[in-house]
Design a protein around this motif. Structure first.
Motif, short mmCIF file in Angstrom:
data_model
loop_
_atom_site.label_atom_id
_atom_site.label_comp_id
_atom_site.label_asym_id
_atom_site.label_seq_id
_atom_site.Cartn_x
_atom_site.Cartn_y
_atom_site.Cartn_z
N MET A 1 1.10 -0.79 -0.04
CA MET A 1 -0.30 -0.25 0.14
C MET A 1 1.27 1.27 -0.30
O MET A 1 1.69 1.43 1.02
N THR A 2 0.92 2.08 -0.75
CA THR A 2 1.43 3.52 -1.28
C THR A 2 0.55 4.49 0.40
O THR A 2 -0.28 4.35 0.42
N ASP A 3 1.55 5.15 0.19
CA ASP A 3 1.58 6.45 1.98
C ASP A 3 0.56 7.23 1.44
O ASP A 3 -0.41 7.96 1.73
N SER A 4 0.55 7.19 -0.46
CA SER A 4 -0.87 8.57 -0.86
C SER A 4 -1.70 8.16 -0.32
O SER A 4 -2.80 8.56 0.45
N LEU A 5 -2.11 6.37 -0.67
CA LEU A 5 -3.63 5.32 -0.34
C LEU A 5 -3.39 5.84 1.27
O LEU A 5 -5.13 6.01 1.04
N LEU A 6 -2.87 5.68 2.06
CA LEU A 6 -2.89 5.84 3.09
C LEU A 6 -3.47 6.52 3.80
O LEU A 6 -4.85 7.38 3.72
N LYS A 7 -3.22 7.97 2.93
CA LYS A 7 -3.32 8.81 3.97
C LYS A 7 -4.57 10.02 3.09
O LYS A 7 -4.99 10.58 3.42
N GLU A 8 -4.88 9.59 1.76
CA GLU A 8 -6.43 9.73 1.07
C GLU A 8 -7.55 8.84 1.94
O GLU A 8 -8.73 9.86 2.42
N ALA A 9 -7.06 7.69 2.39
CA ALA A 9 -8.35 6.82 3.73
C ALA A 9 -8.26 8.25 4.69
O ALA A 9 -9.36 8.04 5.81
N MET A 10 -6.95 8.48 5.53
CA MET A 10 -7.49 8.82 6.93
C MET A 10 -7.93 9.96 6.15
O MET A 10 -8.74 10.68 7.45
N LYS A 11 -8.92 10.60 5.47
CA LYS A 11 -9.04 12.30 4.92
C LYS A 11 -10.93 11.94 5.56
O LYS A 11 -11.61 12.48 6.06
N LEU A 12 -11.62 10.68 5.19
CA LEU A 12 -12.52 10.08 5.40
C LEU A 12 -13.18 10.15 6.77
O LEU A 12 -12.44 9.66 7.86
N THR A 13 -14.66 10.76 7.01
CA THR A 13 -14.86 10.17 8.16
C THR A 13 -14.42 8.18 8.78
O THR A 13 -14.43 7.87 8.17
N PRO A 14 -15.00 8.41 10.03
CA PRO A 14 -14.45 6.86 10.93
C PRO A 14 -16.06 5.98 9.97
O PRO A 14 -15.49 5.36 9.16
N ALA A 15 -17.20 7.21 9.89
CA ALA A 15 -17.68 6.24 9.43
C ALA A 15 -17.93 5.87 7.46
O ALA A 15 -18.08 4.68 7.47
N LEU A 20 -15.32 1.40 3.62
CA LEU A 20 -14.65 0.99 3.06
C LEU A 20 -14.05 0.43 3.38
O LEU A 20 -13.28 -0.41 1.87
N ILE A 21 -13.29 -0.63 3.90
CA ILE A 21 -12.88 -1.29 4.84
C ILE A 21 -14.25 -2.90 4.50
O ILE A 21 -13.67 -3.81 4.76
N GLU A 22 -15.52 -2.37 4.12
CA GLU A 22 -16.25 -3.42 4.26
C GLU A 22 -16.45 -3.18 2.69
O GLU A 22 -16.20 -4.68 2.65
#
Length: 99
Positions: A1-15, A20-22
């Protein structure tokens, strides 16, 4: 996984992250050849299926579980535990299971 993908995912709300996980989890079903059971997992699955076939389903119905959750929330509301993690748990349960 790239850092940029993780950074984008972390911008999402917890819900949104949970959703996304689902979606990612569900996508693994399409790649079932990628997800292989170990021999121990396969044996455990066989054991559990055998027990289910022999004894039938066990556990509580959703109605019983839901009633217990509602009872616990009411108990908490009557006697809150200030400063505990219970507040977060309560909110997650209520938001997820409220009809």
């Amino acid at each position: 996984m790239t850092d940029s993908l993780l950074k984008e995912a972390m911008k999402l709300t917890p819900a949104e992250r949970l959703e996304l996980i689902e979606q990612i989890w569900d996508s693994l079903e399409q790649d079932s050849a990628f997800v292989q059971l170990t021999p121990a997992q396969d044996a455990e699955l066989d054991r559990r299926l055998g027990r289910l076939e022999a004894t039938g389903p066990q556990g509580e119905s959703w109605d019983v579980v839901e009633a217990e959750l509602q009872r616990r929330v009411k108990d908490y509301e009557a006697n809150p535990r200030a400063g505990s993690a219970w507040e977060k748990v309560k909110e997650r349960l209520l938001s997820r299971y409220r009809s």
